[in-house]
Write a protein that holds these residues in place. Structure first.
Motif, PDB file in Angstrom:
ATOM      1  N   SER A  11      10.608  11.332  -1.837  1.00 46.66           N
ATOM      2  CA  SER A  11       9.426  10.567  -1.468  1.00 46.66           C
ATOM      3  C   SER A  11       8.957   9.718  -2.649  1.00 46.66           C
ATOM      4  CB  SER A  11       8.300  11.515  -1.054  1.00 46.66           C
ATOM      5  OG  SER A  11       7.829  12.237  -2.190  1.00 46.66           O
ATOM      6  N   PRO A  12       8.125   8.709  -2.400  1.00 45.58           N
ATOM      7  CA  PRO A  12       7.570   7.937  -3.517  1.00 45.58           C
ATOM      8  C   PRO A  12       6.810   8.804  -4.515  1.00 45.58           C
ATOM      9  CG  PRO A  12       7.279   6.727  -1.474  1.00 45.58           C
ATOM     10  CD  PRO A  12       7.793   8.087  -1.100  1.00 45.58           C
ATOM     11  N   GLU A  13       6.138   9.841  -4.034  1.00 46.15           N
ATOM     12  CA  GLU A  13       5.435  10.743  -4.947  1.00 46.15           C
ATOM     13  C   GLU A  13       6.418  11.488  -5.845  1.00 46.15           C
ATOM     14  OE1 GLU A  13       2.903  10.757  -1.108  1.00 46.15           O
ATOM     15  OE2 GLU A  13       4.996  10.497  -1.686  1.00 46.15           O
ATOM     16  N   GLN A  14       7.522  11.970  -5.276  1.00 48.72           N
ATOM     17  CA  GLN A  14       8.532  12.668  -6.080  1.00 48.72           C
ATOM     18  C   GLN A  14       9.202  11.706  -7.061  1.00 48.72           C
ATOM     19  OE1 GLN A  14      10.632  14.098  -2.568  1.00 48.72           O
ATOM     20  NE2 GLN A  14      10.184  16.221  -3.117  1.00 48.72           N
ATOM     21  N   CYS A  15       9.456  10.480  -6.619  1.00 49.67           N
ATOM     22  CA  CYS A  15      10.060   9.493  -7.513  1.00 49.67           C
ATOM     23  C   CYS A  15       9.111   9.143  -8.651  1.00 49.67           C
ATOM     24  CB  CYS A  15      10.436   8.235  -6.736  1.00 49.67           C
ATOM     25  SG  CYS A  15      11.895   8.441  -5.676  1.00 49.67           S
ATOM     26  N   ALA A  16       7.806   9.106  -8.371  1.00 52.23           N
ATOM     27  CA  ALA A  16       6.840   8.795  -9.422  1.00 52.23           C
ATOM     28  C   ALA A  16       6.911   9.821 -10.538  1.00 52.23           C
ATOM     29  CB  ALA A  16       5.430   8.734  -8.834  1.00 52.23           C
ATOM     30  N   ARG A  17       7.145  11.075 -10.193  1.00 50.82           N
ATOM     31  CA  ARG A  17       7.262  12.108 -11.230  1.00 50.82           C
ATOM     32  C   ARG A  17       8.523  11.888 -12.067  1.00 50.82           C
ATOM     33  NH1 ARG A  17       4.825  15.202  -7.033  1.00 50.82           N
ATOM     34  NH2 ARG A  17       6.801  15.975  -6.202  1.00 50.82           N
ATOM     35  N   MET A  18       9.613  11.439 -11.423  1.00 53.44           N
ATOM     36  CA  MET A  18      10.819  11.108 -12.189  1.00 53.44           C
ATOM     37  C   MET A  18      10.549   9.931 -13.120  1.00 53.44           C
ATOM     38  SD  MET A  18      14.009  11.278  -9.520  1.00 53.44           S
ATOM     39  CE  MET A  18      13.971  12.307  -8.067  1.00 53.44           C
ATOM     40  N   LEU A  19       9.886   8.893 -12.596  1.00 52.80           N
ATOM     41  CA  LEU A  19       9.593   7.711 -13.400  1.00 52.80           C
ATOM     42  C   LEU A  19       8.740   8.072 -14.618  1.00 52.80           C
ATOM     43  CD1 LEU A  19       8.754   5.174 -10.538  1.00 52.80           C
ATOM     44  CD2 LEU A  19      10.851   5.282 -11.855  1.00 52.80           C
ATOM     45  N   ASP A  20       7.791   8.977 -14.420  1.00 51.36           N
ATOM     46  CA  ASP A  20       6.958   9.422 -15.545  1.00 51.36           C
ATOM     47  C   ASP A  20       7.804  10.105 -16.612  1.00 51.36           C
ATOM     48  OD1 ASP A  20       4.462   8.493 -14.737  1.00 51.36           O
ATOM     49  OD2 ASP A  20       4.014  10.291 -13.566  1.00 51.36           O
ATOM     50  N   GLN A  21       8.829  10.863 -16.167  1.00 51.91           N
ATOM     51  CA  GLN A  21       9.661  11.604 -17.119  1.00 51.91           C
ATOM     52  C   GLN A  21      10.531  10.668 -17.951  1.00 51.91           C
ATOM     53  OE1 GLN A  21      11.419  14.274 -14.157  1.00 51.91           O
ATOM     54  NE2 GLN A  21      10.415  15.996 -15.147  1.00 51.91           N
ATOM     55  N   PHE A  22      11.342   9.844 -17.286  1.00 51.15           N
ATOM     56  CA  PHE A  22      12.241   9.018 -18.088  1.00 51.15           C
ATOM     57  C   PHE A  22      11.573   7.739 -18.584  1.00 51.15           C
ATOM     58  CE2 PHE A  22      13.684   7.779 -13.690  1.00 51.15           C
ATOM     59  CZ  PHE A  22      13.396   6.424 -13.734  1.00 51.15           C
ATOM     60  N   GLY A  23      10.417   7.383 -18.018  1.00 46.20           N
ATOM     61  CA  GLY A  23       9.689   6.232 -18.527  1.00 46.20           C
ATOM     62  C   GLY A  23       9.270   6.412 -19.974  1.00 46.20           C
ATOM     63  N   SER A  30       0.846  -1.197   0.000  1.00 51.24           N
ATOM     64  CA  SER A  30       0.000   0.000   0.000  1.00 51.24           C
ATOM     65  C   SER A  30       0.876   1.240   0.000  1.00 51.24           C
ATOM     66  CB  SER A  30      -0.932   0.010   1.218  1.00 51.24           C
ATOM     67  OG  SER A  30      -0.194   0.130   2.424  1.00 51.24           O
ATOM     68  N   LEU A  31       0.435   2.249  -0.711  1.00 53.75           N
ATOM     69  CA  LEU A  31       1.189   3.504  -0.790  1.00 53.75           C
ATOM     70  C   LEU A  31       0.281   4.592  -1.348  1.00 53.75           C
ATOM     71  CD1 LEU A  31       3.719   3.407  -3.787  1.00 53.75           C
ATOM     72  CD2 LEU A  31       1.718   1.948  -3.611  1.00 53.75           C
ATOM     73  N   PRO A  32       0.673   5.871  -1.229  1.00 55.05           N
ATOM     74  CA  PRO A  32      -0.156   6.955  -1.757  1.00 55.05           C
ATOM     75  C   PRO A  32      -0.436   6.770  -3.245  1.00 55.05           C
ATOM     76  CG  PRO A  32       1.551   7.840  -0.324  1.00 55.05           C
ATOM     77  CD  PRO A  32       1.863   6.377  -0.516  1.00 55.05           C
ATOM     78  N   ALA A  33      -1.641   7.123  -3.659  1.00 52.23           N
ATOM     79  CA  ALA A  33      -2.028   6.945  -5.066  1.00 52.23           C
ATOM     80  C   ALA A  33      -1.087   7.686  -5.998  1.00 52.23           C
ATOM     81  CB  ALA A  33      -3.467   7.420  -5.266  1.00 52.23           C
ATOM     82  N   ASP A  34      -0.603   8.854  -5.587  1.00 55.39           N
ATOM     83  CA  ASP A  34       0.292   9.644  -6.438  1.00 55.39           C
ATOM     84  C   ASP A  34       1.694   9.055  -6.520  1.00 55.39           C
ATOM     85  OD1 ASP A  34      -1.764  11.388  -6.904  1.00 55.39           O
ATOM     86  OD2 ASP A  34      -1.086  12.896  -5.463  1.00 55.39           O
ATOM     87  N   ALA A  35       1.962   8.020  -5.732  1.00 51.68           N
ATOM     88  CA  ALA A  35       3.295   7.407  -5.730  1.00 51.68           C
ATOM     89  C   ALA A  35       3.399   6.240  -6.703  1.00 51.68           C
ATOM     90  CB  ALA A  35       3.643   6.927  -4.325  1.00 51.68           C
ATOM     91  N   ALA A  36       2.281   5.885  -7.342  1.00 53.30           N
ATOM     92  CA  ALA A  36       2.278   4.779  -8.298  1.00 53.30           C
ATOM     93  C   ALA A  36       2.233   5.354  -9.703  1.00 53.30           C
ATOM     94  CB  ALA A  36       1.082   3.864  -8.046  1.00 53.30           C
ATOM     95  N   ALA A  37       3.363   5.331 -10.396  1.00 50.15           N
ATOM     96  CA  ALA A  37       3.444   5.872 -11.757  1.00 50.15           C
ATOM     97  C   ALA A  37       2.999   4.811 -12.761  1.00 50.15           C
ATOM     98  CB  ALA A  37       4.877   6.306 -12.060  1.00 50.15           C
TER      99      ALA A  37
END
Length: 322
Positions: A266-278, A100-107
């Motif tokens: 944070s997982p939310e900040q990492c999700a934004r990185m994953l969206d960028q280089f993904g 389980s984790l914040p919804a914004d943390a799942a890219a």
């Protein structure tokens, strides 16, 4: 559900496969069925007690890829990936059937990557991406990557090429040096630190604009190989944390040091990185990772021991439902 868990630190024998309750997502969170989870050296160090802020008992694991099975209706069934601060340290991580984790943390997982491939990328690629972004690597940047054969170095090599940088690799291992050359990469053999500046000058007259030292051990030597107003990013240091740095030389070049620590995000900040280089994977600018060793979660303790073995460099992916 089944999960890996440890209730004490200092010995990998503390890690056990256990049956625990499935997590219940709080408001604003989602429940992810973990299809694949990366195993990083930092996960092993966590069980060994290298992170004093870890709370116990704890399910380790920073990186994951899976499917959302509980949460807002519009997110159900979505394939996601993630990583970030806290996972496996202060809240239960990915080495379990569910997370389980914040919804914004799942890219959103890139379509071109399998679950195992996506789970292999979190820590090394967010670390490399942060280093390149903060050191302003872009089209035409003269970049030297020291330790390009490691997980973070290899990630930086691919990402930098996708960004259009002029990339020069450097490794100490002769076999890895030949492998990188055979793959079409400009690569220097690392030997004596005092030779590094001349080696770089022969390829990048005036020095490298950015040097990414993924080892921490070449930080002092890197200063002399740096161009004026250049940047040195680094992710490691000797065990005692001390480096004898030629500060006057760095000052005269107008150089900047950039410490890179993925655990700050944070997982939310990492999700934004994953969206960028993904997007770079789906566009074909980045190639999926290869040479992954998949192991069932039931063999998790053995997998941790394998990563902790001297000289280990294989990337192990745990399959909770495999």
């Amino acid at each position: 559900m089944q999960a890996l868990q440890f209730s004490r630190t200092g010995d990998l024998a503390a890690l056990q496969l256990v049956d625990i309750d499935r997590p219940r997502p709080a408001a604003g969170e989602v429940l992810v069925e973990v299809r694949a989870a990366g195993l990083n050296p930092s996960d092993v160090k966590n069980v060994l007690g290298r992170f004093p802020y870890t709370t116990l008992p704890r399910v380790p694991g920073r990186d994951f890829a899976g499917v959302i099975v509980e949460g807002p209706p519009q997110l159900l069934g979505k394939s996601v990936w993630g990583t970030g601060k806290g996972l496996g340290f202060t809240r239960d991580g990915s080495h379990a059937h569910y997370l389980s984790l914040p919804a914004d943390a799942a890219a959103s997982k890139p379509r071109s990557l399998s679950f195992s491939q996506a789970a292999a990328l979190g820590v090394p690629y967010t670390t490399a991406w942060d280093a390149l972004q903060r050191s302003q690597v872009g089209n035409g940047t003269r970049l030297l990557i020291i330790g390009a054969n490691g997980a973070v170095g290899a990630a930086a090599l691919g990402l930098a090429k996708a960004l259009g940088a002029e990339v020069l690799s450097a490794v100490r291992n002769p076999v890895e040096h030949e492998r990188l050359l055979a793959a079409g990469n400009a690569c220097l053999p690392l030997d004596q630190p005092e030779q590094l500046a001349a080696q770089v000058e022969a390829v990048f007259p005036g020095g490298a604009e950015v040097i990414f030292d993924t080892t921490g051990f070449w930080l002092p030597a890197s200063v002399s190989a740096l161009a004026s107003f250049g940047r040195i990013a680094y992710i490691a240091a000797p065990l005692d944390g001390m480096v004898n740095l030629p500060a006057l030389n760095l000052y005269r070049r107008g150089g900047t040091l950039i410490g890179v620590n993925s655990l700050l995000y944070s997982p939310e900040q990492c999700a934004r990185m994953l969206d960028q280089f993904g997007q770079l994977f789906d566009s074909g600018l980045l190639s999926p990772p290869g040479s992954l060793r998949e192991m069932p979660l039931s063999e998790g303790p053995q997998a941790y021991a394998a990563v902790n073995a001297p000289g280990s460099c294989e990337k192990i992916i745990l399959l909770p439902h495999g």
